[in-house]
Scaffold this active site. Structure first.
Site, short mmCIF file in Angstrom:
data_model
loop_
_atom_site.label_atom_id
_atom_site.label_comp_id
_atom_site.label_asym_id
_atom_site.label_seq_id
_atom_site.Cartn_x
_atom_site.Cartn_y
_atom_site.Cartn_z
N CYS A 39 0.83 -0.77 -0.08
CA CYS A 39 -0.29 0.15 0.07
C CYS A 39 0.80 1.34 -0.13
O CYS A 39 2.20 1.33 0.99
CB CYS A 39 -0.67 -0.08 1.18
SG CYS A 39 -2.08 1.81 0.84
N HIS B 57 -9.47 -3.81 -1.72
CA HIS B 57 -8.21 -2.83 -0.85
C HIS B 57 -8.21 -1.74 -1.16
O HIS B 57 -8.26 -1.31 -0.16
CB HIS B 57 -6.87 -3.39 -1.68
CG HIS B 57 -6.10 -2.45 -0.91
ND1 HIS B 57 -4.50 -2.96 -0.27
CD2 HIS B 57 -4.91 -1.51 -0.85
CE1 HIS B 57 -3.87 -2.07 0.71
NE2 HIS B 57 -4.28 -0.63 -0.37
N GLU B 58 -8.45 -1.00 -1.97
CA GLU B 58 -9.35 0.50 -2.36
C GLU B 58 -10.57 0.56 -1.31
O GLU B 58 -10.49 2.04 -1.00
CB GLU B 58 -9.13 0.38 -3.80
CG GLU B 58 -7.42 0.01 -4.04
CD GLU B 58 -6.78 0.68 -3.82
OE1 GLU B 58 -6.44 1.84 -2.96
OE2 GLU B 58 -5.92 0.26 -4.08
N HIS C 60 -10.09 1.30 1.64
CA HIS C 60 -9.59 2.82 2.41
C HIS C 60 -10.63 3.61 2.40
O HIS C 60 -10.63 4.15 2.79
CB HIS C 60 -8.32 3.18 1.00
CG HIS C 60 -6.95 2.76 1.33
ND1 HIS C 60 -6.32 2.99 2.18
CD2 HIS C 60 -6.42 2.14 0.21
CE1 HIS C 60 -5.70 2.86 1.67
NE2 HIS C 60 -5.20 2.08 1.00
CO CO Z 1 -3.80 1.21 0.29
#
Ligand code: CO
Length: 171
Positions: free
Chosen positions: A95, A137-138, A141
């Site tokens: 990341c 993953h995004e 966020h």
């Molecule tokens: Co990331």
């Protein structure tokens, strides 16, 4: 314009992003800047909150079978919702907000996602493997979560210890 990427443990990375309602020039500028920033930092994905903007926008640009990262493969995702998920896959993730840390993380292997493009058109698509992992993953966020939160207790403790000792990045 290349923007500054927030790094752990910046508290802004924990903020829950809000849906985008205007698909206008300022959104297009944000997406263009996110793309430029991601490429500059040799990343394959970036969420708006990583440049300090708490809006539900993310970009992913995977590397193709020839090892090239071409803009034709850029995926821009606005207001994503995972509507179905299936299977399990483990992949070593990294990341841009936690630089130089790579850890095996478990994700869904296949997801169905509803999202909008930069013009406000709705899409429903199925993604598998790398794209499914990157999207999860995004999207994490956007909900204020980092991949390191998925580590086991012991691995997380080890990470925290090493993170404190890391050499400070040159700006
Ligand atoms: Co990331």
């Amino acid at each position: 314009m290349i923007r500054e990427i927030l790094t752990y443990p910046n508290p802004k990375l924990r903020v829950i992003s809000q849906d985008i309602t205007e698909f206008d020039e300022s959104l297009h500028m944000l997406l263009d800047d996110m793309y430029e920033t991601m490429i500059h930092k040799n990343g394959v994905g970036l969420a708006a909150i990583q440049v300090g903007i708490a809006l539900n926008a993310l970009v992913i640009n995977s590397v193709n079978e020839n090892g090239e990262q071409i803009k034709e493969d850029l995926l821009e995702v606005i207001n994503p919702q995972i509507i179905e998920s299936d299977g399990i896959i483990v992949f070593q993730e990294g990341c841009l907000s936690v630089p130089n840390v790579y850890e095996d993380i478990e994700r869904f292997k296949k997801i169905k996602v509803k999202f909008f493009d930069r013009f406000g058109n709705e899409h429903i698509k199925i993604y598998e493997d790398f794209m499914a992992i990157a999207l999860q993953h995004e999207i994490d966020h956007l909900r204020g979560h980092l991949f390191i939160e998925k580590l086991s207790y012991l691995k997380r403790k080890k990470f925290e210890k090493e993170w404190k000792k890391r050499p400070k990045e040159k700006v």
